[in-house]
Design an enzyme around this catalytic site. Sequence first.
Site, PDB file in Angstrom:
ATOM      1  CB  SER A  93      -0.380  -8.184  -1.250  1.00 29.35           C
ATOM      2  OG  SER A  93      -1.188  -8.979  -0.401  1.00 29.35           O
ATOM      3  CE  LYS A  95      -4.487  -1.515   1.128  1.00 30.53           C
ATOM      4  NZ  LYS A  95      -4.353  -2.822   1.808  1.00 30.53           N
ATOM      5  CD  GLU A 155     -10.290   4.908   1.230  1.00 31.19           C
ATOM      6  OE1 GLU A 155     -10.110   6.109   0.924  1.00 31.19           O
ATOM      7  OE2 GLU A 155      -9.669   3.970   0.677  1.00 31.19           O
TER       8      GLU A 155
HETATM    9  C1  LIG Z   1      -5.194  -3.855   1.551  1.00 27.97           C
HETATM   10  C2  LIG Z   1      -4.516  -5.116   1.254  1.00 27.97           C
HETATM   11  C3  LIG Z   1      -4.930  -5.928   0.175  1.00 27.97           C
HETATM   12  C4  LIG Z   1      -6.139  -5.641  -0.669  1.00 27.97           C
HETATM   13  O1  LIG Z   1      -6.067  -4.473  -1.431  1.00 27.97           O
HETATM   14  P1  LIG Z   1      -5.813  -4.512  -3.003  1.00 27.97           P
HETATM   15  O2  LIG Z   1      -6.115  -3.128  -3.440  1.00 27.97           O
HETATM   16  O3  LIG Z   1      -6.758  -5.517  -3.582  1.00 27.97           O
HETATM   17  O4  LIG Z   1      -4.407  -4.897  -3.224  1.00 27.97           O
HETATM   18  C5  LIG Z   1      -4.187  -7.072  -0.106  1.00 27.97           C
HETATM   19  N1  LIG Z   1      -3.123  -7.430   0.659  1.00 27.97           N
HETATM   20  C6  LIG Z   1      -2.706  -6.674   1.703  1.00 27.97           C
HETATM   21  C7  LIG Z   1      -1.526  -7.129   2.481  1.00 27.97           C
HETATM   22  C8  LIG Z   1      -3.385  -5.493   2.030  1.00 27.97           C
HETATM   23  O5  LIG Z   1      -2.970  -4.762   3.086  1.00 27.97           O
END
Ligand SMILES: *Cc1c(COP(=O)(O)O)cnc(C)c1O
Length: 393
Positions: free
Chosen positions: A377, A89, A111
């Site tokens: 992610s 993020k 948000e």
């Molecule tokens: C917020 C988050 C997501 C989901 O958000 P996307 O916009 O779909 O990437 C996925 N993995 C992690 C670790 C997150 O913090």
Amino acid sequence: MLIRPDHRGRFGAFGGRYVPETLIPALEELDRQFERAWADSHFREEYAHYLSEYVGRPSPITEARKLSAQTGLHVVVKREDLNHTGAHKINNALGQCLLALRMGKKRIIAETGAGQHGVATATVCALFGLECEVYMGVEDIARQQLNVFRMKLLGAKVNPVSSGTKTLKDALNEAMRDWVTNVGDTHYIIGSVAGPHPYPYMVREFQRVIGDEARAQYLDRYGRLPDVGIACVGGGSNAMGLFSAFVPDADVRLIGVEAGGLGLETGKHAAPLTAGSPGVLHGSYSYLMQDEDGQILGTHSVSAGLDYPGVGAEHSYLKDIGRVEYIAITDDEALAAFRWVAREEGLIPAFESAHAFAPLHDRKLLPAGTRVLVNMSGRGDKDMETAARLLDL
Ligand SMILES: *Cc1c(COP(=O)(O)O)cnc(C)c1O
């Protein structure tokens, strides 16, 4: 070829700007300023500089040898968990913060659901000395107290939202309302590839560093591209970040994994692409979870970051043209993958990212021998409390 939205901000039929009239000039200005900045080598260098010295990029790719041996696949992991603040993020929060500075904005709003985007935003606001206010549903505030404290420690103001279901979609409504009132001095950092144009495109461009790096790293190490790229899809930003580099490579299959919650048949899930239909939410036309009257349905996922009834417009387009396959993984399957990856590789994925590992067990989807690139992610530190409650170790 890289996909671009048309002059109305649409990917095929999807996207656009379904917002109050007062916001149109602000979105047009943001669009102009982003295009100008993104074409400016000084801005690109500044962005790359902070990605490197502050976020810690490039994040490596890691070969998962035990997962590979146990599944008969060749599994490589892109390590977004190693970024400062623990997920992808910050790539977007940093890019938008630099853009806000360039536009002369003094105040940032955002948000947040689980608090990850709020923490990333509060972090870069502290770095650049910008005033920061984060909207968060009171339900989420109660569930994510550690992230609320983090944001406060970083100097942000957390505004509780008690309308509707008191969660992310209501926080988004409130942030939008704030922006309408304060658009002169305020930039609104949306945390995913959702919302009105230019956000889906701009956020994808800021997250593209994931796929651009991974593609080059994979080519460099293996002399070829993977057969398949996999990422979880909440709003869809980490997935678009990975996918965008591979969309032009027709031979690379791309798989987006949504939150199947308690199972699609129960209705308690967050899988608009797999089990929803197109409609308008948060300023954009895209797949979403709605009833026959167009009322937004409640969602459920063990993973707060995937617990959202909508999805980015470009994903809807990629689904409809058949370029990306979308599947859903249940809470139980994600938890099993969470445990498996931790035990076998010493990597503790975020619950969201665990959804992207779960399909590695599916031989129909991924035949033996397939070379898979999984986007991790984020890391699972934020999920430890819930995991300790749900898992009997
Ligand atoms: C917020 C988050 C997501 C989901 O958000 P996307 O916009 O779909 O990437 C996925 N993995 C992690 C670790 C997150 O913090």
